[in-house]
Design an enzyme around this catalytic site. Structure first.
Site, PDB file in Angstrom:
ATOM      1  N   HIS A  39     -45.619  35.467  44.879  1.00 51.46           N
ATOM      2  CA  HIS A  39     -44.369  35.982  44.415  1.00 51.46           C
ATOM      3  C   HIS A  39     -43.196  35.635  45.480  1.00 51.46           C
ATOM      4  O   HIS A  39     -42.095  36.031  45.025  1.00 51.46           O
ATOM      5  CB  HIS A  39     -44.509  37.002  43.705  1.00 51.46           C
ATOM      6  CG  HIS A  39     -45.086  37.054  42.325  1.00 51.46           C
ATOM      7  ND1 HIS A  39     -45.073  35.767  41.398  1.00 51.46           N
ATOM      8  CD2 HIS A  39     -46.351  37.723  41.901  1.00 51.46           C
ATOM      9  CE1 HIS A  39     -46.011  36.123  40.514  1.00 51.46           C
ATOM     10  NE2 HIS A  39     -46.764  37.217  40.727  1.00 51.46           N
ATOM     11  N   ASP A  53     -54.146  32.357  39.820  1.00 48.75           N
ATOM     12  CA  ASP A  53     -53.763  33.733  39.308  1.00 48.75           C
ATOM     13  C   ASP A  53     -52.985  33.553  37.975  1.00 48.75           C
ATOM     14  O   ASP A  53     -52.465  32.608  37.501  1.00 48.75           O
ATOM     15  CB  ASP A  53     -52.502  34.236  40.529  1.00 48.75           C
ATOM     16  CG  ASP A  53     -52.317  35.479  40.001  1.00 48.75           C
ATOM     17  OD1 ASP A  53     -52.786  36.503  40.737  1.00 48.75           O
ATOM     18  OD2 ASP A  53     -51.484  35.972  39.126  1.00 48.75           O
ATOM     19  N   ASP A  86     -56.587  37.850  37.835  1.00 51.46           N
ATOM     20  CA  ASP A  86     -56.208  38.628  36.833  1.00 51.46           C
ATOM     21  C   ASP A  86     -56.264  37.994  35.650  1.00 51.46           C
ATOM     22  O   ASP A  86     -55.830  38.313  34.494  1.00 51.46           O
ATOM     23  CB  ASP A  86     -54.843  39.204  37.387  1.00 51.46           C
ATOM     24  CG  ASP A  86     -54.079  38.199  37.993  1.00 51.46           C
ATOM     25  OD1 ASP A  86     -54.408  36.992  38.044  1.00 51.46           O
ATOM     26  OD2 ASP A  86     -53.178  38.774  38.523  1.00 51.46           O
TER      27      ASP A  86
END
Length: 334
Positions: free
Chosen positions: A122, A159, A246
């Protein structure tokens, strides 16, 4: 596998109840104690010049000063402590180590996996966000190119969150292909299908924002029919996996339904794809916030490279996934 690891990454203290905390690495190491053939390697931290190759100088200097003053909340989600600067440099250095090892013919049971933290995907060119300070995969990719170890690098991000930072850094680059499979509408709400790059980088970004509830069959179909042909056309020398866990069906912060076996199947697909295009493959840890499922996911990657054959799914992809992949192929003219 050989795992890049350093205790320095434990010194990034995010405080009580923060989902991105040192227990993530401890859980991974506990899980790997039950597996054969695990080896740990400690790598040098990244040099500041490697960080500023993908991040603005002013942002990097500001973060260094922020941490030197004791840290605090950079934003509501992204927390720094006095150990964050060294931990972030170390995580980036571990990612560089993984890329170098892969390009130096570390394959099979020697395939490198950097398990550093804080995560990175990010972190945009000029800011930290989403628990991330330096974009570890981007630092590794750019360093490989700058040191003439690779001409072209592909980064595949599985992810559950879109790696907006990695896309941002390489959006106009012809040397790095970025592909992401992520949950549609989830933080940071980027990664739309029509975001395919610009300028020299037109066509070197591929996004598949899958609907909530997507599982093993959807992810495998997305790789086989969408990501694989795009990577094959790009023909990279190095294939980096931004490996977050995740999207697991039991992770506390997503609604996806990837199983532990699904991560083994994804790993097998990626290994085959890298072999088919003649690319070195390396893994860099991103998210994953259920400690048990994070540890199990990393272990599945390891066991696949250690020789275990994954059990294929008998599920079929959702029609929404098939339509999305068809649209991506149209966007990229595949």
């Amino acid at each position: 596998m050989r795992f890049g690891y350093s205790d320095r990454c434990l010194d990034h203290d995010t405080g009580e109840r923060h989902p991105e905390n040192p227990d993530r690495l401890r859980a991974i190491r506990r899980g790997l104690t039950k597996r054969h053939g695990v080896e740990y390697v400690e790598a040098d931290p990244a040099e500041k010049a490697a960080i500023t190759a993908v991040h603005d100088d002013g942002y990097v200097d500001e973060l260094e000063s922020f941490v030197a003053d004791g840290g605090g909340s950079w934003d509501p989600d992204t927390v720094a402590s006095d150990g964050t600067w060294d931990a972030a440099l170390t995580a980036a250095g571990l990612a560089q180590w993984a890329a170098r090892e892969a390009l130096d013919s570390a394959t099979g049971r020697q395939t490198p996996f950097a398990i550093g933290r804080p995560p990175g995907h990010h972190a945009v060119t000029d800011d930290a966000m989403g628990f991330c300070f330096f974009n570890n995969a981007a630092v590794a990719a750019q360093a490989a190119i700058d040191k003439d170890l690779a001409d072209r690098v592909a980064i595949f991000d599985w992810d559950v969150h879109h790696g907006n930072g990695t896309q941002d850094i390489f959006y106009d680059s012809e040397d790095v292909f970025y592909a992401s499979i992520h949950e549609d509408g989830l933080y940071p709400d980027t990664g739309a299908l029509d975001e395919t790059g610009e300028g020299d980088g037109e066509g070197t970004t591929a996004n598949l924002p899958l609907a909530a509830g997507a599982g093993d069959a959807d992810y495998l179909y997305a790789v086989d029919e969408g990501i694989a042909p795009a990577v094959d056309r790009f023909d990279p020398d190095l294939f980096i996996v931004s490996a977050g866990f995740d999207a697991h069906r039991h992770d506390p912060i997503s609604r996806m339904r990837v199983s532990s076996e699904g991560y083994a199947l994804l790993t097998d697909r990626i290994r085959t794809l890298a072999d088919d295009v003649g690319a070195a493959d390396a893994y860099v840890l991103e998210g994953g916030y259920g400690l048990d499922t994070l540890a199990e996911g990393v272990s599945m990657v390891h066991e696949t490279y250690d020789g275990r054959t994954p059990v294929d799914t008998d599920e079929e992809p959702d029609q929404k996934t098939e339509s999305l992949v068809d649209d991506l192929r149209t966007e990229l003219d595949l």
